[in-house]
Design an enzyme around this catalytic site. Structure first.
Site, short mmCIF file in Angstrom:
data_model
loop_
_atom_site.label_atom_id
_atom_site.label_comp_id
_atom_site.label_asym_id
_atom_site.label_seq_id
_atom_site.Cartn_x
_atom_site.Cartn_y
_atom_site.Cartn_z
CG HIS A 173 2.29 -3.68 20.43
ND1 HIS A 173 3.00 -2.68 19.80
CD2 HIS A 173 3.03 -4.81 20.28
CE1 HIS A 173 4.11 -3.19 19.28
NE2 HIS A 173 4.15 -4.48 19.57
CD GLU A 271 11.98 4.70 24.52
OE1 GLU A 271 12.15 5.29 23.43
OE2 GLU A 271 11.03 4.99 25.32
CE1 TYR A 292 11.23 -5.73 15.20
CE2 TYR A 292 8.96 -5.19 14.66
CZ TYR A 292 9.91 -5.54 15.59
OH TYR A 292 9.56 -5.70 16.91
#
Length: 406
Positions: A173, A271, A292
């Protein structure tokens, strides 16, 4: 494989695997391509008989981003392992650009986005985002720039402009995309580095750090005087918006000048957002996805809070998700029906998504490049030629060109 391998387009029905637990080509797990549900859906490929899909350049290694050059048919391509390339779609050749920074090519990190100064080549700056690490193994997303000499295929005077704080022990990330607005301000996305403490204390909701944020700079790396938090002693003055998870798409609307962003959800919850100064986009206190494995909601829906901004398009929990990466608006003449449409690369979904846009009303229509098993990492529209390019996330990857036959 011959560079000019043309793929026949005949209105095929696309079995687009919207999910599929696809592993990273490098062997490192990446959350945008794993832990998706096994549900599959069937969609129309949307490719008409007169569209040609060409592997214009082959043999790329985990390419991450694309950028066009003014008055030059070549494209800039980054590879996560740390190479910046000049790629020629006409000859299929590539040339490595020297002078790039050392990168931390682990997990989802490496050499990431590339962008040119809006007035290139009179302002010959090329901007890169990349992950870099300290001696203690902690890492973060960096922004740097150098002067690009296309004839010599070299960057000179490369300088680090910013390193997102804090450095952490994670290989996931990092973000990380770039775009300029009409005032030549530079926007940069930074991911949340996979922190899992889903609640109000999460880094993406903490304005004292730069994780899970979109940052805004002047072209020289300084902070604009009108950034939304410059007068807030409890916030980083670089922050433009926050409450993001892992934003890997960023582009500027060609007519409105608005900044559009895409980001990965946890399980589903992916998104598309339109950014507003100082706005909170909710992650993880307001989200449409779920955890998850368990399928449990994360926070509440955006609609249940009046202090967050909801996405203009999302893939909610149970949808199978999309994992969106690079994005671009089409402004060329070749595909006249696509004027103003938005294209977004899909990783685990393995297709190029196509959206019509009316203000902030976004409608998904005919997907492209489906049924090929390609994890689409980035997309580029070149106004001068009208061509649409995409790169595939793989160890032996093509640069793909969509054009009109004949």
């Amino acid at each position: 494989m011959d560079r000019r391998t043309y793929l026949t387009i005949s209105g095929l029905t696309a079995g687009a695997a919207l999910a599929g637990c696809v592993g990273s080509p490098s062997g490192d797990a990446d959350s945008e391509s794993t832990s998706r549900s096994d549900d599959a859906s069937t969609t129309d490929s949307g490719e008409s008989d007169d569209i040609t899909v060409e592997r214009a350049v082959t043999g790329l290694t985990r390419p991450w981003s694309l950028e066009s050059l003014p008055d030059d048919p070549r494209l800039l391509v980054t590879e996560q392992r740390g190479r910046l390339l000049l790629a020629d779609p006409e000859s299929g050749s590539t040339e490595r650009v020297g002078g790039t920074p050392e990168v931390y090519a682990r997990g989802q990190g490496g050499l990431l986005d590339v962008a040119l100064h809006p007035r290139f080549p009179s302002e010959p700056w090329l901007y890169l985002t990349y992950s870099a690490a300290r001696n203690d193994g902690t890492s973060t997303t960096h922004l740097g720039r150098g002067r690009l000499d296309t004839d010599a295929a070299r960057l000179t005077e490369f300088e680090q402009l910013h390193a997102a704080e804090p450095f952490v022990e994670s290989t996931g990330h990092f973000g990380s995309r770039l775009t300029f607005d009409a005032e030549e301000r530079l926007y940069m996305t930074v991911g949340d580095r996979q922190f899992k403490n889903f609640g109000p204390d999460h880094v993406s909701q903490d304005l004292t750090n730069e994780l899970g944020c979109v940052l805004r700079f002047e072209a020289d790396g300084s902070v604009p005087a009108d950034n939304p938090f410059v007068d807030d002693s409890d916030a980083r003055d670089t922050i433009f918006s926050y409450g993001h998870r892992n934003p890997q798409g960023l582009t500027t609307h060609p007519e409105t000048g608005e900044i559009w962003e895409s980001e990965f959800g946890e399980q589903d919850g992916d998104e598309l957002n339109v950014l507003e100064a100082g706005a909170n986009y909710g992650w993880p206190v307001a989200d449409e996805g779920c955890t998850y494995g368990s399928g449990e909601p994360i926070g509440v829906s955006h609609d249940e809070r009046d202090d967050v901004v909801a996405p203009v398009f999302s893939w909610p929990c149970g949808s199978g998700g999309f994992p969106p990466s690079g994005m671009a608006f089409y402004t060329g003449e070749t595909f006249s029906d696509w004027q103003g449409d938005l294209f977004v690369g899909g990783l685990a979904s393995q297709y190029l998504a196509h959206f019509t846009v009316d203000g902030r009303t976004v409608t998904e229509v005919d997907p492209l490049l489906a049924d090929r098993g390609w994890r689409v990492r980035d997309v580029l529209a070149v106004p001068e030629t009208g061509d649409l390019y995409a790169i595939v996330d793989a160890g032996d990857a093509p640069l793909v060109r969509l054009s009109v036959d004949g």
